[in-house]
Design a protein around this motif. Structure first.
Motif, PDB file in Angstrom:
ATOM      1  N   TYR A  33      29.724  87.081  57.547  1.00 19.19           N
ATOM      2  CA  TYR A  33      28.420  87.138  56.900  1.00 19.19           C
ATOM      3  C   TYR A  33      28.439  88.266  55.878  1.00 19.19           C
ATOM      4  N   SER A  34      27.488  88.215  54.964  1.00 20.92           N
ATOM      5  CA  SER A  34      27.587  89.104  53.807  1.00 20.92           C
ATOM      6  C   SER A  34      26.207  89.450  53.247  1.00 20.92           C
ATOM      7  N   ILE A  35      26.201  90.480  52.439  1.00 18.31           N
ATOM      8  CA  ILE A  35      25.066  90.817  51.575  1.00 18.31           C
ATOM      9  C   ILE A  35      25.401  90.302  50.180  1.00 18.31           C
ATOM     10  N   SER A  36      24.442  89.671  49.531  1.00 16.84           N
ATOM     11  CA  SER A  36      24.650  89.173  48.171  1.00 16.84           C
ATOM     12  C   SER A  36      23.500  89.631  47.280  1.00 16.84           C
ATOM     13  N   VAL A  37      23.830  90.361  46.226  1.00 18.74           N
ATOM     14  CA  VAL A  37      22.823  90.850  45.282  1.00 18.74           C
ATOM     15  C   VAL A  37      23.329  90.658  43.861  1.00 18.74           C
ATOM     16  N   ALA A  38      22.493  90.061  43.018  1.00 18.77           N
ATOM     17  CA  ALA A  38      22.841  89.883  41.605  1.00 18.77           C
ATOM     18  C   ALA A  38      21.683  90.352  40.743  1.00 18.77           C
ATOM     19  N   LEU A  39      22.003  90.692  39.512  1.00 15.15           N
ATOM     20  CA  LEU A  39      20.996  91.076  38.525  1.00 15.15           C
ATOM     21  C   LEU A  39      21.092  90.143  37.331  1.00 15.15           C
ATOM     22  N   THR A  40      19.942  89.631  36.893  1.00 19.03           N
ATOM     23  CA  THR A  40      19.894  88.874  35.650  1.00 19.03           C
ATOM     24  C   THR A  40      19.146  89.682  34.599  1.00 19.03           C
ATOM     25  N   GLN A  41      19.552  89.499  33.351  1.00 14.44           N
ATOM     26  CA  GLN A  41      18.800  90.003  32.208  1.00 14.44           C
ATOM     27  C   GLN A  41      18.565  88.820  31.276  1.00 14.44           C
ATOM     28  N   HIS A  42      17.320  88.607  30.919  1.00 14.64           N
ATOM     29  CA  HIS A  42      16.956  87.423  30.132  1.00 14.64           C
ATOM     30  C   HIS A  42      17.499  86.156  30.797  1.00 14.64           C
ATOM     31  N   ALA A  71      36.973  75.281  50.164  1.00 16.53           N
ATOM     32  CA  ALA A  71      35.864  75.639  51.051  1.00 16.53           C
ATOM     33  C   ALA A  71      34.660  74.762  50.762  1.00 16.53           C
ATOM     34  N   THR A  72      33.830  74.580  51.782  1.00 20.21           N
ATOM     35  CA  THR A  72      32.592  73.838  51.607  1.00 20.21           C
ATOM     36  C   THR A  72      31.565  74.352  52.602  1.00 20.21           C
ATOM     37  N   GLY A  73      30.362  73.783  52.529  1.00 22.62           N
ATOM     38  CA  GLY A  73      29.330  74.037  53.520  1.00 22.62           C
ATOM     39  C   GLY A  73      28.794  72.707  53.996  1.00 22.62           C
ATOM     40  N   PHE A  74      28.316  72.657  55.239  1.00 23.85           N
ATOM     41  CA  PHE A  74      27.798  71.411  55.794  1.00 23.85           C
ATOM     42  C   PHE A  74      26.271  71.401  55.723  1.00 23.85           C
ATOM     43  N   PRO A  75      25.670  70.258  55.468  1.00 23.93           N
ATOM     44  CA  PRO A  75      24.205  70.167  55.517  1.00 23.93           C
ATOM     45  C   PRO A  75      23.694  70.555  56.902  1.00 23.93           C
ATOM     46  N   TYR A  76      22.585  71.311  56.941  1.00 26.38           N
ATOM     47  CA  TYR A  76      22.036  71.687  58.236  1.00 26.38           C
ATOM     48  C   TYR A  76      20.541  71.391  58.369  1.00 26.38           C
ATOM     49  N   LYS A  77      19.899  70.993  57.258  1.00 22.39           N
ATOM     50  CA  LYS A  77      18.480  70.634  57.379  1.00 22.39           C
ATOM     51  C   LYS A  77      18.084  69.472  56.467  1.00 22.39           C
ATOM     52  N   SER A 117      42.054  64.524  52.777  1.00 27.76           N
ATOM     53  CA  SER A 117      43.294  63.782  52.588  1.00 27.76           C
ATOM     54  C   SER A 117      44.037  64.152  51.313  1.00 27.76           C
ATOM     55  N   SER A 118      43.453  65.018  50.488  1.00 27.67           N
ATOM     56  CA  SER A 118      44.087  65.298  49.197  1.00 27.67           C
ATOM     57  C   SER A 118      44.375  66.772  48.948  1.00 27.67           C
ATOM     58  N   CYS A 119      43.944  67.663  49.854  1.00 28.96           N
ATOM     59  CA  CYS A 119      44.234  69.091  49.642  1.00 28.96           C
ATOM     60  C   CYS A 119      44.940  69.654  50.866  1.00 28.96           C
ATOM     61  N   GLN A 120      45.347  70.921  50.806  1.00 28.42           N
ATOM     62  CA  GLN A 120      46.100  71.522  51.907  1.00 28.42           C
ATOM     63  C   GLN A 120      45.218  71.876  53.099  1.00 28.42           C
ATOM     64  N   GLY A 121      43.917  71.967  52.870  1.00 29.47           N
ATOM     65  CA  GLY A 121      43.018  72.288  53.971  1.00 29.47           C
ATOM     66  C   GLY A 121      41.599  72.426  53.477  1.00 29.47           C
ATOM     67  N   LEU A 122      40.641  72.178  54.390  1.00 36.94           N
ATOM     68  CA  LEU A 122      39.217  72.281  54.081  1.00 36.94           C
ATOM     69  C   LEU A 122      38.607  73.258  55.080  1.00 36.94           C
ATOM     70  N   ARG A 123      37.875  74.245  54.596  1.00 42.27           N
ATOM     71  CA  ARG A 123      37.316  75.293  55.446  1.00 42.27           C
ATOM     72  C   ARG A 123      35.807  75.387  55.275  1.00 42.27           C
ATOM     73  N   ARG A 124      35.117  75.731  56.382  1.00 43.28           N
ATOM     74  CA  ARG A 124      33.681  75.953  56.354  1.00 43.28           C
ATOM     75  C   ARG A 124      33.411  77.320  56.972  1.00 43.28           C
ATOM     76  N   MET A 125      33.157  78.326  56.114  1.00 43.84           N
ATOM     77  CA  MET A 125      33.009  79.701  56.575  1.00 43.84           C
ATOM     78  C   MET A 125      31.597  80.009  57.066  1.00 43.84           C
ATOM     79  N   GLY A 126      30.589  79.367  56.482  1.00 41.21           N
ATOM     80  CA  GLY A 126      29.212  79.605  56.891  1.00 41.21           C
ATOM     81  C   GLY A 126      28.472  80.614  56.040  1.00 41.21           C
ATOM     82  N   SER A 127      29.058  81.043  54.936  1.00 42.77           N
ATOM     83  CA  SER A 127      28.397  81.949  53.998  1.00 42.77           C
ATOM     84  C   SER A 127      28.826  81.558  52.592  1.00 42.77           C
ATOM     85  N   ALA A 128      27.901  81.017  51.818  1.00 47.35           N
ATOM     86  CA  ALA A 128      28.221  80.598  50.452  1.00 47.35           C
ATOM     87  C   ALA A 128      28.701  81.769  49.612  1.00 47.35           C
TER      88      ALA A 128
END
Length: 265
Positions: free
Chosen positions: A102-111, A157-163, A180-191
């Motif tokens: 899990y993580s903290i995510s903070v971004a700043l936009t200008q205009h 990586a991907t995320g699964f629908p939950y709601k 079937s086309s890549c080396q592996g698919l992972r679901r970490m739970g944090s975008a």
């Protein structure tokens, strides 16, 4: 505005606040969780973390507005000037269950353009930081996306629908295509972590839908500044408020879009 210095100040604030999350994780009581909606959890840790971030960000940039997940800064205000976009604990379900992603995510936009972003992965104490036009870093070391050219050499990586399960059949077919086309698919739970890991070259790509701006804002900037590409699933539309994100090292973006496009409506 000295965005480079601001990114360092933001990273320091996130690192300090991550210490509070780790402290609470050691004694967290699942009985204290609340439900915002179906399978959508929130805890006092999310709320208190956001309050601490908002207080610190107001000192860094008093004139900025806020878009926050938990609403502790008041009504969202995506201003024409500066706006902070905050997810105080991306991966709450992981946190509640003791899964250390899990993580903290903070971004700043200008205009309304992303200019600074930080994703702090709490348990590994990794600080991913980016400034528009200034590159991307992990713990102050430069990072870059990989040069893997094809899906058959990629970890995705991907995320699964939950709601929102309205497009579940389509999504399951897309998952089957990637499996079937890549080396592996992972679901970490944090975008935010998924996007940071694309930027750092740990994943070659990532896709998910039904997302919010606070889930992806900092991560979008990280991937772009690390040399990658971020769009919506099938178009080059702005993913920040588009509810769906496709991120890649750039080299396999078209191949990923083609795989999704077979089924996505």
């Amino acid at each position: 505005m000295d965005y480079a210095q601001l990114s360092h100040d933001l990273a320091a604030l996130c690192r300090t606040t991550a210490g509070f999350i780790r402290q609470e994780a050691a004694t967290f009581d699942r009985a204290k969780i609340e439900h915002k909606g179906l399978h959508d959890l929130v805890s006092y840790v999310d709320q208190e973390t956001e309050r601490r971030l908002v207080a610190g960000l107001r000192q860094l940039l008093p004139e900025a507005g806020f878009i926050t997940e938990e609403g502790t800064a008041g009504p969202d205000s995506h201003t024409e000037g500066f706006t902070w976009i905050i997810d105080p604990l991306d991966g709450t379900t992981n946190f509640v269950h003791g899964l250390p992603v899990y993580s903290i995510s903070v971004a700043l936009t200008q205009h309304k353009e992303l200019v600074v972003g930080v994703v702090h992965e709490v348990n590994h104490d990794e600080s991913f930081r980016a400034v528009r036009g200034g590159g991307a870093f992990c713990n102050d070391q430069p990072i870059h996306v990989t040069d893997v050219p094809k899906l058959n050499g990629a970890l995705i990586a991907t995320g699964f629908p939950y709601k929102d399960f309205g497009q579940m059949p389509d999504y399951l077919q897309i998952l089957g295509t990637f499996m079937s086309s890549c080396q592996g698919l992972r679901r970490m739970g944090s975008a935010a972590v998924d996007l940071a890991y694309v930027a750092a070259g740990r994943f070659e790509g990532y896709f998910e839908f039904n997302l919010n701006s606070y889930d992806v804002a900092a991560g979008i900037l990280l991937v772009r500044e690390a040399g990658g590409h971020v769009t919506q699933f099938l178009t080059d539309g702005d993913p920040l408020f588009g509810r769906e994100v496709l991120a890649s090292n750039g080299l396999l973006h078209n191949e990923m879009q083609a795989a999704i496009g077979k089924f996505w409506r």
